[in-house]
Design a protein around this motif. Structure first.
Motif, PDB file in Angstrom:
ATOM      1  N   LYS A   1      -3.602   8.952   3.926  1.00  0.00           N
ATOM      2  CA  LYS A   1      -4.956   9.426   3.678  1.00  0.00           C
ATOM      3  C   LYS A   1      -6.023   8.565   4.369  1.00  0.00           C
ATOM      4  O   LYS A   1      -7.058   9.062   4.797  1.00  0.00           O
ATOM      5  CB  LYS A   1      -5.174   9.378   2.153  1.00  0.00           C
ATOM      6  CG  LYS A   1      -6.226  10.303   1.635  1.00  0.00           C
ATOM      7  CD  LYS A   1      -6.165  10.381   0.118  1.00  0.00           C
ATOM      8  CE  LYS A   1      -6.965   9.245  -0.509  1.00  0.00           C
ATOM      9  NZ  LYS A   1      -7.181   9.364  -1.949  1.00  0.00           N
ATOM     10  N   ILE A   2      -5.757   7.289   4.436  1.00  0.00           N
ATOM     11  CA  ILE A   2      -6.759   6.328   4.932  1.00  0.00           C
ATOM     12  C   ILE A   2      -7.043   6.547   6.416  1.00  0.00           C
ATOM     13  O   ILE A   2      -6.133   6.718   7.205  1.00  0.00           O
ATOM     14  CB  ILE A   2      -6.245   4.887   4.701  1.00  0.00           C
ATOM     15  CG1 ILE A   2      -6.237   4.581   3.205  1.00  0.00           C
ATOM     16  CG2 ILE A   2      -7.076   3.855   5.443  1.00  0.00           C
ATOM     17  CD1 ILE A   2      -5.486   3.329   2.866  1.00  0.00           C
ATOM     18  N   PRO A   3      -8.321   6.547   6.807  1.00  0.00           N
ATOM     19  CA  PRO A   3      -8.628   6.730   8.233  1.00  0.00           C
ATOM     20  C   PRO A   3      -8.038   5.593   9.078  1.00  0.00           C
ATOM     21  O   PRO A   3      -8.019   4.444   8.619  1.00  0.00           O
ATOM     22  CB  PRO A   3     -10.154   6.670   8.283  1.00  0.00           C
ATOM     23  CG  PRO A   3     -10.641   6.721   6.895  1.00  0.00           C
ATOM     24  CD  PRO A   3      -9.529   6.359   5.986  1.00  0.00           C
ATOM     25  N   PRO A   4      -7.598   5.925  10.283  1.00  0.00           N
ATOM     26  CA  PRO A   4      -7.044   4.873  11.152  1.00  0.00           C
ATOM     27  C   PRO A   4      -8.011   3.712  11.377  1.00  0.00           C
ATOM     28  O   PRO A   4      -7.577   2.566  11.444  1.00  0.00           O
ATOM     29  CB  PRO A   4      -6.746   5.595  12.468  1.00  0.00           C
ATOM     30  CG  PRO A   4      -7.054   7.031  12.270  1.00  0.00           C
ATOM     31  CD  PRO A   4      -7.476   7.259  10.872  1.00  0.00           C
ATOM     32  N   ILE A   5      -9.317   3.996  11.461  1.00  0.00           N
ATOM     33  CA  ILE A   5     -10.239   2.863  11.675  1.00  0.00           C
ATOM     34  C   ILE A   5     -10.206   1.871  10.528  1.00  0.00           C
ATOM     35  O   ILE A   5     -10.433   0.686  10.735  1.00  0.00           O
ATOM     36  CB  ILE A   5     -11.731   3.255  11.906  1.00  0.00           C
ATOM     37  CG1 ILE A   5     -12.201   4.374  11.017  1.00  0.00           C
ATOM     38  CG2 ILE A   5     -12.034   3.531  13.344  1.00  0.00           C
ATOM     39  CD1 ILE A   5     -13.738   4.531  11.055  1.00  0.00           C
ATOM     40  N   ALA A   6      -9.951   2.357   9.312  1.00  0.00           N
ATOM     41  CA  ALA A   6      -9.894   1.442   8.170  1.00  0.00           C
ATOM     42  C   ALA A   6      -8.670   0.536   8.313  1.00  0.00           C
ATOM     43  O   ALA A   6      -8.734  -0.679   8.139  1.00  0.00           O
ATOM     44  CB  ALA A   6      -9.812   2.229   6.871  1.00  0.00           C
ATOM     45  N   LEU A   7      -7.571   1.186   8.660  1.00  0.00           N
ATOM     46  CA  LEU A   7      -6.314   0.458   8.760  1.00  0.00           C
ATOM     47  C   LEU A   7      -6.354  -0.583   9.877  1.00  0.00           C
ATOM     48  O   LEU A   7      -6.029  -1.753   9.686  1.00  0.00           O
ATOM     49  CB  LEU A   7      -5.214   1.487   9.035  1.00  0.00           C
ATOM     50  CG  LEU A   7      -3.823   1.159   8.571  1.00  0.00           C
ATOM     51  CD1 LEU A   7      -3.820   0.826   7.093  1.00  0.00           C
ATOM     52  CD2 LEU A   7      -2.908   2.354   8.834  1.00  0.00           C
ATOM     53  N   ILE A   8      -6.795  -0.137  11.040  1.00  0.00           N
ATOM     54  CA  ILE A   8      -6.795  -1.055  12.182  1.00  0.00           C
ATOM     55  C   ILE A   8      -7.815  -2.177  11.976  1.00  0.00           C
ATOM     56  O   ILE A   8      -7.529  -3.338  12.268  1.00  0.00           O
ATOM     57  CB  ILE A   8      -7.108  -0.317  13.516  1.00  0.00           C
ATOM     58  CG1 ILE A   8      -6.228   0.919  13.694  1.00  0.00           C
ATOM     59  CG2 ILE A   8      -6.939  -1.247  14.706  1.00  0.00           C
ATOM     60  CD1 ILE A   8      -4.777   0.656  13.895  1.00  0.00           C
TER      61      ILE A   8
ATOM     62  N   GLU B   1      -1.333   6.740   0.245  1.00  0.00           N
ATOM     63  CA  GLU B   1      -2.612   6.121   0.635  1.00  0.00           C
ATOM     64  C   GLU B   1      -2.653   5.929   2.145  1.00  0.00           C
ATOM     65  O   GLU B   1      -3.630   6.246   2.795  1.00  0.00           O
ATOM     66  CB  GLU B   1      -2.789   4.763  -0.051  1.00  0.00           C
ATOM     67  CG  GLU B   1      -3.403   4.851  -1.421  1.00  0.00           C
ATOM     68  CD  GLU B   1      -4.864   5.275  -1.389  1.00  0.00           C
ATOM     69  OE1 GLU B   1      -5.594   4.817  -0.504  1.00  0.00           O
ATOM     70  OE2 GLU B   1      -5.266   6.079  -2.251  1.00  0.00           O
TER      71      GLU B   1
ATOM     72  N   VAL C   1       0.862  -1.186   0.000  1.00  0.00           N
ATOM     73  CA  VAL C   1       0.000   0.000   0.000  1.00  0.00           C
ATOM     74  C   VAL C   1       0.902   1.240   0.000  1.00  0.00           C
ATOM     75  O   VAL C   1       1.823   1.316   0.809  1.00  0.00           O
ATOM     76  CB  VAL C   1      -0.914   0.015   1.253  1.00  0.00           C
ATOM     77  CG1 VAL C   1      -1.875   1.191   1.222  1.00  0.00           C
ATOM     78  CG2 VAL C   1      -1.688  -1.297   1.375  1.00  0.00           C
TER      79      VAL C   1
END
Ligand code: SF4
Ligand code: SF4
Lengths: 298, 124
Positions: free
Chosen positions: B109-116, B106, B102
């Motif tokens: 930009k990606i919200p932490p909730i998406a990542l976690i 990106e 990734v």
């Protein structure tokens, strides 16, 4: 009313616009949302297998903070915990249900050192539920600038609604958000995709899947005349907004549409100071301001 | 423990009551990207053919949206079966996601909730 509030990471980063507007709106309605003096990650997505207790520790720690706030007098006999983020709401509420099983609760309590025992008495609420409780009549009184002529489509996503024992409304046909939008004076547009999945965390490594879902989820409300979408969840908001870029590369016919939190629409309808609209934070792919200006709402 | 038993055990779901109506697949927003449909996954689980499912992409594509569970007339929590399959695979093999793939932009930009939440579902 002073009520414990769990923000979660999104409200401090990509969803600052949601928090800033919600706090201002709450205060207008006489609700003081008191941030937990100490909080950690909600745990993001409960584990769905039953041999993974470890993953329930993070949410339970946050629930213990509510007990502590009551004991230290920060709030008075208020064991409800309000959340703005759908993911936090879902995770905290699920963990709370999970430890209804006394054996699991004992195991988790034993696992945590230097933490008082969780007694199981906290109630997790979403901000939408709290608003419903405050009452739409009271909310209507604060509407100084009705969103007349603004065609808004509601979008709930998954985690506020499903599974049923966690959801705040009917999992197939919720109406809580529509009712609120009507009170704000908006023209509510039917959105057949309102309970669909936004693609969720696939946005990290499967962008094309999320782009297709974004296209599908926006196409139908747009066909129904929607000019703007009102969301509840920071992840839905990110996917529906930012992934329009990828969706447009795949589907040329997609018309772009701005995505805002319902809390921002409330701040606008309450005619609060502009800084509470959360529109100046550089968080948008599709800027909602031109539309709002055209409607004399900004 | 036998794999089929393990799925039943850690998910807490008994799939034998499924009568293959297909509503779960019809409700699944991610079906288009799956090689086996949710209905097929449940059928193979009934038959104990878990290895066959483990070589599919279905449980990785599942986004935990609970649409299937909301509609299943037999009230089978298919979402939990998908989680059990992910867990079995993760506990035996390596992590599914490699963040090196990734881009840095990106990730910013990606919200932490998406990542976690992604890491919660794709790493052990
Ligand atoms: S919806 Fe339920 S009963 Fe129907 S095929 Fe799916 S799992 Fe089986
Ligand atoms: S939970 Fe998974 S399998 Fe079920 S409908 Fe959603 S994506 Fe499909």
């Amino acid at each position: 009313m002073r009520i414990p509030y769990f923000p979660g990471c999104a409200m401090k980063t990509t969803a600052k616009n949601c928090e800033v507007s919600a706090m201002a709106v709450a205060s207008k309605l006489g609700i003081e949302m008191v941030e937990l003096p100490r909080w950690n990650c909600c745990g993001v997505f409960p584990s769905l297998v039953n041999d993974d207790l470890m993953r329930h520790v993070a949410p339970i720690r946050n629930l213990i903070r509510v007990q502590e706030m009551n004991k230290s007098g920060i709030v008075e006999n208020e064991y409800r915990l309000v959340t703005l983020c759908s993911m936090c709401y879902h995770t905290l509420k699920e963990a709370n249900l999970f430890v209804k099983d006394k054996e699991k609760l004992t195991k988790i309590n034993t696992f945590m050192d230097r933490e008082e025992e969780y007694e199981g008495g906290v109630k997790v609420l979403s901000f939408l539920e709290l608003l419903k409780e405050v009452g739409y009549e009271k909310i209507a009184k604060e509407v100084k600038k009705p969103l007349k002529g603004l065609k808004v489509a509601p979008y709930y996503g998954c985690l506020l609604l499903r599974p049923r024992e966690i959801g705040i409304d009917d999992p197939e046909n919720p109406t809580i958000l529509e009712k609120l939008l009507e009170v704000l004076g908006a023209d509510v547009v039917d959105n057949p995709c309102k309970v669909q999945c936004c693609g969720s965390y696939h946005t990290v490594d499967k962008k094309s899947i999320v782009a297709k879902l974004t296209y599908d989820n926006l196409r139908y409300p747009i066909e129904n005349g929607a000019e703007i979408i009102a969301t509840c969840c920071p992840l839905c908001t990110f996917n529906l907004d930012s992934r329009q870029k990828e969706a447009k590369e795949l589907y040329r016919d997609l018309k772009e549409i701005p995505i805002v939190y319902y809390t921002q629409l409330m701040a606008i309808a309450f005619d609060l100071e502009k800084k509470f609209f959360g529109l100046d934070l550089d968080l948008y792919y599709k800027n909602p301001k031109p539309l709002l200006k055209a409607k004399n709402l900004y | 423990m036998e794999l089929a038993e393990k799925v039943k055990n850690i998910s807490g779901e008994n799939v034998l009551s499924c009568y293959q109506c297909g509503l779960c697949s019809g409700s699944c927003p991610l079906r288009f990207a799956m090689d086996l449909s949710p209905t097929q996954v449940i059928r193979l689980t009934q038959l104990g053919l878990i290895e066959k499912i483990l070589s599919s992409n279905t449980f990785w594509i599942c986004s935990t949206c609970f649409s299937c569970f909301a509609r299943c007339p037999r009230e089978i929590n298919i979402t939990k079966i998908m989680e059990a399959l992910r867990q079995i695979k993760l506990r035996r093999d390596q992590d599914y996601i490699d963040l090196k793939n990734v881009s840095k932009e990106e990730l910013k930009k990606i919200p932490p909730i998406a990542l976690i939440s992604n890491l919660r579902k794709t790493t052990a």
